[in-house]
Structures are given as structure tokens and as C-alpha cells.
Design a protein around this motif. Structure first.
Motif, PDB file in Angstrom:
ATOM      1  N   THR A  59      11.120   7.615-113.759  1.00  0.00           N
ATOM      2  CA  THR A  59      12.571   7.675-113.364  1.00  0.00           C
ATOM      3  C   THR A  59      13.351   8.796-114.004  1.00  0.00           C
ATOM      4  O   THR A  59      12.776   9.472-115.231  1.00  0.00           O
ATOM      5  CB  THR A  59      13.263   6.417-113.746  1.00  0.00           C
ATOM      6  OG1 THR A  59      13.339   6.428-115.199  1.00  0.00           O
ATOM      7  CG2 THR A  59      12.773   5.220-113.188  1.00  0.00           C
ATOM      8  N   GLY A  60      14.256   9.313-113.297  1.00  0.00           N
ATOM      9  CA  GLY A  60      15.009  10.340-114.022  1.00  0.00           C
ATOM     10  C   GLY A  60      15.765   9.735-115.243  1.00  0.00           C
ATOM     11  O   GLY A  60      15.981  10.518-116.110  1.00  0.00           O
ATOM     12  N   THR A  61      16.197   8.641-115.334  1.00  0.00           N
ATOM     13  CA  THR A  61      16.821   8.083-116.544  1.00  0.00           C
ATOM     14  C   THR A  61      15.853   8.212-117.681  1.00  0.00           C
ATOM     15  O   THR A  61      15.930   8.479-118.878  1.00  0.00           O
ATOM     16  CB  THR A  61      17.321   6.531-116.333  1.00  0.00           C
ATOM     17  OG1 THR A  61      18.148   6.570-115.283  1.00  0.00           O
ATOM     18  CG2 THR A  61      17.729   5.986-117.601  1.00  0.00           C
ATOM     19  N   ASN A  64      15.513  11.848-118.861  1.00  0.00           N
ATOM     20  CA  ASN A  64      16.363  12.081-119.723  1.00  0.00           C
ATOM     21  C   ASN A  64      16.698  11.640-120.941  1.00  0.00           C
ATOM     22  O   ASN A  64      16.868  12.369-122.011  1.00  0.00           O
ATOM     23  CB  ASN A  64      17.899  11.800-119.032  1.00  0.00           C
ATOM     24  CG  ASN A  64      18.382  12.639-117.951  1.00  0.00           C
ATOM     25  OD1 ASN A  64      17.703  13.879-117.926  1.00  0.00           O
ATOM     26  ND2 ASN A  64      19.215  12.293-117.165  1.00  0.00           N
ATOM     27  N   HIS A  85      25.848  11.828-115.491  1.00  0.00           N
ATOM     28  CA  HIS A  85      24.984  10.628-114.977  1.00  0.00           C
ATOM     29  C   HIS A  85      24.659   9.865-116.173  1.00  0.00           C
ATOM     30  O   HIS A  85      24.325   8.641-116.510  1.00  0.00           O
ATOM     31  CB  HIS A  85      23.772  11.135-114.323  1.00  0.00           C
ATOM     32  CG  HIS A  85      22.893   9.916-113.752  1.00  0.00           C
ATOM     33  ND1 HIS A  85      22.063   9.382-114.264  1.00  0.00           N
ATOM     34  CD2 HIS A  85      23.017   9.200-112.480  1.00  0.00           C
ATOM     35  CE1 HIS A  85      21.532   8.324-113.709  1.00  0.00           C
ATOM     36  NE2 HIS A  85      22.040   8.296-112.578  1.00  0.00           N
ATOM     37  N   GLU A  90      23.454   5.446-117.084  1.00  0.00           N
ATOM     38  CA  GLU A  90      22.130   4.967-117.731  1.00  0.00           C
ATOM     39  C   GLU A  90      22.218   4.008-118.658  1.00  0.00           C
ATOM     40  O   GLU A  90      21.589   4.150-119.860  1.00  0.00           O
ATOM     41  CB  GLU A  90      21.572   6.356-118.333  1.00  0.00           C
ATOM     42  CG  GLU A  90      21.329   7.523-117.209  1.00  0.00           C
ATOM     43  CD  GLU A  90      20.640   8.751-117.513  1.00  0.00           C
ATOM     44  OE1 GLU A  90      20.118   8.758-118.729  1.00  0.00           O
ATOM     45  OE2 GLU A  90      20.416   9.744-116.656  1.00  0.00           O
ATOM     46  N   GLU A 136      24.054  18.963-116.102  1.00  0.00           N
ATOM     47  CA  GLU A 136      23.677  18.282-115.063  1.00  0.00           C
ATOM     48  C   GLU A 136      23.830  19.315-113.829  1.00  0.00           C
ATOM     49  O   GLU A 136      24.789  19.768-113.521  1.00  0.00           O
ATOM     50  CB  GLU A 136      24.385  16.987-114.908  1.00  0.00           C
ATOM     51  CG  GLU A 136      24.041  16.123-113.789  1.00  0.00           C
ATOM     52  CD  GLU A 136      24.631  14.886-113.653  1.00  0.00           C
ATOM     53  OE1 GLU A 136      25.157  14.173-114.570  1.00  0.00           O
ATOM     54  OE2 GLU A 136      25.078  14.436-112.412  1.00  0.00           O
ATOM     55  N   ASN A 140      26.187  15.115-109.891  1.00  0.00           N
ATOM     56  CA  ASN A 140      26.247  14.128-108.697  1.00  0.00           C
ATOM     57  C   ASN A 140      27.436  13.641-108.737  1.00  0.00           C
ATOM     58  O   ASN A 140      28.149  13.789-107.644  1.00  0.00           O
ATOM     59  CB  ASN A 140      25.225  13.101-109.445  1.00  0.00           C
ATOM     60  CG  ASN A 140      25.397  11.669-108.547  1.00  0.00           C
ATOM     61  OD1 ASN A 140      26.192  11.579-107.802  1.00  0.00           O
ATOM     62  ND2 ASN A 140      24.385  10.830-108.914  1.00  0.00           N
ATOM     63  N   ASP A 169      19.845  18.334-116.890  1.00  0.00           N
ATOM     64  CA  ASP A 169      19.373  17.036-116.046  1.00  0.00           C
ATOM     65  C   ASP A 169      19.419  17.802-114.817  1.00  0.00           C
ATOM     66  O   ASP A 169      20.324  17.871-114.038  1.00  0.00           O
ATOM     67  CB  ASP A 169      20.425  15.965-116.392  1.00  0.00           C
ATOM     68  CG  ASP A 169      20.302  14.800-115.168  1.00  0.00           C
ATOM     69  OD1 ASP A 169      19.365  14.935-114.424  1.00  0.00           O
ATOM     70  OD2 ASP A 169      21.057  13.721-115.375  1.00  0.00           O
ATOM     71  N   ALA A 171      18.061  16.385-111.843  1.00  0.00           N
ATOM     72  CA  ALA A 171      17.663  15.469-111.133  1.00  0.00           C
ATOM     73  C   ALA A 171      17.637  16.175-109.697  1.00  0.00           C
ATOM     74  O   ALA A 171      16.745  15.897-109.010  1.00  0.00           O
ATOM     75  CB  ALA A 171      18.622  14.127-111.032  1.00  0.00           C
ATOM     76  N   ARG A 172      18.622  16.902-109.280  1.00  0.00           N
ATOM     77  CA  ARG A 172      18.563  17.661-108.032  1.00  0.00           C
ATOM     78  C   ARG A 172      18.475  19.037-108.073  1.00  0.00           C
ATOM     79  O   ARG A 172      19.080  19.770-107.461  1.00  0.00           O
ATOM     80  CB  ARG A 172      19.891  17.339-107.056  1.00  0.00           C
ATOM     81  CG  ARG A 172      19.904  15.678-106.906  1.00  0.00           C
ATOM     82  CD  ARG A 172      21.025  15.253-105.985  1.00  0.00           C
ATOM     83  NE  ARG A 172      20.867  13.782-105.696  1.00  0.00           N
ATOM     84  CZ  ARG A 172      21.385  12.728-106.713  1.00  0.00           C
ATOM     85  NH1 ARG A 172      21.833  13.252-107.940  1.00  0.00           N
ATOM     86  NH2 ARG A 172      20.940  11.654-106.401  1.00  0.00           N
ATOM     87  N   CYS A 197      13.814  15.169-110.393  1.00  0.00           N
ATOM     88  CA  CYS A 197      13.314  13.862-109.809  1.00  0.00           C
ATOM     89  C   CYS A 197      12.632  14.301-108.548  1.00  0.00           C
ATOM     90  O   CYS A 197      13.161  15.349-107.789  1.00  0.00           O
ATOM     91  CB  CYS A 197      14.641  12.939-109.557  1.00  0.00           C
ATOM     92  SG  CYS A 197      15.573  12.438-110.920  1.00  0.00           S
ATOM     93  N   SER A 199      12.112  11.623-106.496  1.00  0.00           N
ATOM     94  CA  SER A 199      12.457  10.306-105.758  1.00  0.00           C
ATOM     95  C   SER A 199      13.854  10.452-105.060  1.00  0.00           C
ATOM     96  O   SER A 199      14.429   9.439-104.619  1.00  0.00           O
ATOM     97  CB  SER A 199      12.447   9.101-106.614  1.00  0.00           C
ATOM     98  OG  SER A 199      13.295   9.435-107.717  1.00  0.00           O
ATOM     99  N   LYS A 200      14.305  11.713-105.244  1.00  0.00           N
ATOM    100  CA  LYS A 200      15.703  11.768-104.740  1.00  0.00           C
ATOM    101  C   LYS A 200      15.578  12.425-103.065  1.00  0.00           C
ATOM    102  O   LYS A 200      14.867  12.201-102.436  1.00  0.00           O
ATOM    103  CB  LYS A 200      16.737  12.525-105.515  1.00  0.00           C
ATOM    104  CG  LYS A 200      16.679  11.526-106.778  1.00  0.00           C
ATOM    105  CD  LYS A 200      18.086  11.836-107.674  1.00  0.00           C
ATOM    106  CE  LYS A 200      18.121  10.449-108.519  1.00  0.00           C
ATOM    107  NZ  LYS A 200      17.196  10.042-109.438  1.00  0.00           N
TER     108      LYS A 200
HETATM  109  C1  PLP Z   1      22.185  13.403-111.998  1.00  0.00           C
HETATM  110  C2  PLP Z   1      21.121  12.404-111.939  1.00  0.00           C
HETATM  111  N1  PLP Z   1      20.386  12.186-113.177  1.00  0.00           N
HETATM  112  C3  PLP Z   1      19.683  11.244-113.489  1.00  0.00           C
HETATM  113  C4  PLP Z   1      19.318  10.227-112.476  1.00  0.00           C
HETATM  114  C5  PLP Z   1      18.384   9.124-112.713  1.00  0.00           C
HETATM  115  O1  PLP Z   1      17.630   8.936-111.992  1.00  0.00           O
HETATM  116  P1  PLP Z   1      16.754   7.419-111.809  1.00  0.00           P
HETATM  117  O2  PLP Z   1      17.432   6.652-110.789  1.00  0.00           O
HETATM  118  O3  PLP Z   1      15.172   7.892-111.231  1.00  0.00           O
HETATM  119  O4  PLP Z   1      16.638   6.909-113.162  1.00  0.00           O
HETATM  120  C6  PLP Z   1      19.952  10.326-111.365  1.00  0.00           C
HETATM  121  C7  PLP Z   1      20.078   9.202-110.290  1.00  0.00           C
HETATM  122  O5  PLP Z   1      20.828   9.369-109.258  1.00  0.00           O
HETATM  123  C8  PLP Z   1      21.172  11.402-111.138  1.00  0.00           C
HETATM  124  O6  PLP Z   1      22.205  11.587-110.044  1.00  0.00           O
END
Ligand code: PLP
Length: 340
Positions: A59-61, A64, A85, A90, A136, A140, A169, A171-172, A197, A199-200
Motif C-alpha cells: 500500500t501507499g501507506t 510512506n 495524507h 494513515e 505530497e 489529494n 509522497d 501516490a499520484r 501507487c 492502485s490509484k
Molecule cells: C496522497 C496519498 N498518499 C498515500 C495514500 C495511501 O495509499 P493506500 O490507500 O494504498 O495506503 C493515498 C491514498 O489515497 C494518498 O492519496
């Protein structure tokens, strides 16, 4: 009436071609470093970001948190943008898992080198050492906003001057690349660790990478094991990620165009869109949030409020341009019915 799901870009389902790639994946035990698909994904990711090493995590969490554990010591202060995020979503992990304090700076997820300088504690025993900056990109909670490269350079220069480490971070991060034309590597080179990530927007069912210099790989592997992220024949998941990196990056431009199309349509209906979408998220406002949410539900539109009357609609692989027009038609009915 078919359901159109704008809650997040995490709701995508693997495409038939992605599923075939998963079914055909070569696998091995990744805790022994023997999963060929994961090894390939890590190589491809590192090359794409222009860094020496990348590590697959679920996971992204976790990405990080592996980065934070690798860069920090208990008691350190981590600086990041407001509503990051890391702080909001988290589960308090930075405090619980690394024993660090997180302090926010700037506004709307953005900040500059002066914000960093102002926040750094004096190097004196009374103070917690301010040791890490987290950026980030895209941000988000502020609506998929890009952290501009010149600003990131300014932040990195201030952080390096103060002897701090930097984590991205991302993620995107590929949304930022596609929206700006700035390659992910241009951001990545400013940071010690970078997470992104699969998975997004990239549409894989599972998976993130945490990346950095080769010498950080051993502590990152240790942190991943400690956090329970050492997986075995997870090449079936890596195969989805490899497919996503090959086939789903350029198409993020479609999600961004759909977000702009949705925003323009909502404005035409008299709803306030703020800020204008930079990537795949549309933040908009209505006066009567309760009635609006009920009406969305009755019309099979899944759009979550971030706050009463303030909504976030996220475009992704499973929302087409026709779905945007269908959505605008359904929202027009709601507005014409007197709910706004
Ligand atoms: C900016 C950002 N970082 C980290 C994450 C964490 O990803 P995950 O849901 O895979 O733990 C997200 C998830 O939406 C996110 O938007």
C-alpha cells in the motif's frame, strides 16, 4: 440506471488484459528476493524514476511509513503540507510506528523554502530536531493539486541547507507528470525517498513502490519486514503493476480531460468549482449538502463530501467521457428540481 463511482481512483477494477497478465505472471518467494515479476517491476520503477532502488509494498501507506522509518529517529519532527495524507488518513502511523512528530506548514498542501526555514527548530537540546520534509504530489485533499517543480526545488534547497532529509509522497506522481509534461524523474531527484501507487489512477488492484538510493534498500527492507509487508508469491500483483506502468500512464490525460469536462459542466449548472481541476479531482460546492447527497444517491451517483456541502469527484479508468455527460445530465435534474 448504472452506478457511476467518483469516490476515488482506487475503485477501479483490473481490466481483462491486466488480469491475463496477472494470471500468466512468473512468481517466486519475494522475501528471498526470488520473485521475477516483482524484481522486474522494481527495476522498471527505479529506471522510470531515475533512482537506484525500488521496493514493492502492498500500500501507499506502507510505502510512506517504510520511508519515514528509514529516514527518521524517534522524536524527530517531520514537516509537511496542511491536510497531507500522512496526517489525515494513515491512522496516526508516523507517531505510532516511527515515534516522529508531524508539523504542518504552508497552505493547501503547498509550501516554499521560507516556510521550511521558519519551521526548523534551533539546534539546541530543548527542541525536537526538525529532520525531514515530506511533499505530497499531487496533493489529494486540496483537489489533486500539482506541487510545482520550481517550488519543490526551493523546498529541497532549504531542507538540504538545514541538513534535512526529504520524502516525496507521490501516490499520484504520474498524474503530475502527465498534467505538466515534467517527467517524474525531475521531481524524484530532489528527494531521498519517493513513494508512488499503482492502485490509484494507474488502475492496478494492489501495490505501491518506495524508492531511493541503493544504500537505503537494506533499511527499507527491514522496515517493510517489520511492518508485515514481506510478501511471498506476490508477482501476480506485480504483473498488474508492470501492465499499468506500460499501458495506463499516458491515458491519465483522459482522466484529466474528464475532470475538466465535469468541472465545466458543473459550473454551467451554477455550482461553484474551486480550485479548477489540475489533474483528476474536481472539488465543488452546493448550498444544501444533505439534500444534494440524498439526490445523488437516488440517481446512483457516488460522490463523497469532504465537508458539509463540499464534494470531491475523482475521475479514473472506469469513468468514461460518456459517463461524465450522463452524470451532468443527472445533476442537471437535481438542480432543476430545486436542490443545489
Ligand atoms: C496522497 C496519498 N498518499 C498515500 C495514500 C495511501 O495509499 P493506500 O490507500 O494504498 O495506503 C493515498 C491514498 O489515497 C494518498 O492519496
Amino acid at each position: 440506471m448504472h452506478t457511476i463511482d467518483f469516490r476515488s481512483d482506487t475503485v477501479t477494477r483490473p481490466t481483462p488484459a491486466m488480469r491475463r497478465a496477472m494470471a500468466d505472471a512468473e512468481v517466486g518467494d519475494d522475501v528471498y528476493g526470488e520473485d521475477p515479476s516483482i524484481n522486474r517491476l522494481q527495476e522498471v520503477a527505479a529506471r522510470r524514476l531515475g533512482v537506484e532502488a525500488a521496493l514493492f509494498v502492498p500500500t501507499g501507506t506502507m510505502a510512506n511509513q517504510v520511508a519515514l522509518r528509514t529516514l527518521s529517529r524517534p522524536g524527530d519532527v517531520v514537516l509537511c503540507g496542511v491536510n497531507s495524507h500522512l496526517i489525515l488518513y494513515e491512522s496516526g502511523a508516523p507517531w505510532a510506528l516511527s515515534g516522529v512528530q508531524v508539523q504542518t506548514i504552508g497552505r493547501d498542501g503547498l509550501f516554499d523554502g521560507d516556510d521550511v526555514k521558519r519551521a526548523v527548530h534551533p539546534d539546541e537540546f530543548h527542541f525536537a530536531p526538525t529532520r525531514i520534509v515530506e511533499v505530497e504530489n499531487t496533493h489529494n485533499r486540496s483537489g489533486g493539486r500539482v506541487f510545482p517543480l520550481p517550488l519543490a526545488k526551493d523546498v529541497a534547497a532549504a531542507a538540504r541547507h538545514a541538513g534535512m532529509a526529504l520524502h516525496l509522497d507521490g501516490a499520484r506522481l504520474f498524474n503530475a507528470e502527465v498534467a505538466t509534461g515534467t517527467p517524474v524523474s525531475a521531481w524524484a531527484e530532489l528527494f531521498d525517498t519517493i513513494s508512488f501507487c499503482l492502485s490509484k489512477g494507474l488502475g492496478a488492484p494492489v501495490g505501491s513502490l518506495v524508492c531511493g538510493r541503493r544504500e537505503l534498500l537494506a533499511p527499507m527492507l527491514r522496515a517493510r519486514k517489520l511492518l508485515g509487508g514481506g510478501m511471498r508469491q506476490a508477482g501476480v500483483l506485480a504483473a498488474a503493476g508492470l501492465y499499468a506502468l506500460e499501458h495506463h500512464v499516458e491515458r491519465l490525460a483522459d482522466d484529466h480531460a474528464n475532470a475538466r469536462r465535469l468541472a465545466a459542466g458543473l459550473e454551467k449548472l451554477g455550482l461553484r468549482v474551486d480550485p479548477p481541476p489540475e489533474t483528476n479531482m474536481v472539488l465543488f460546492e452546493v448550498e444544501d449538502g444533505r439534500a444534494f447527497s440524498r439526490a445523488l444517491g437516488e440517481r446512483s451517483l457516488l460522490i463523497d463530501p469532504l465537508a458539509p456541502g463540499r464534494y470531491r469527484a475523482v475521475t479514473h479508468l472506469d469513468v468514461s467521457e460518456a459517463d461524465i455527460d450522463e452524470t451532468l445530465g443527472r445533476i442537471e435534474e437535481i438542480v432543476k428540481g430545486g436542490v443545489r
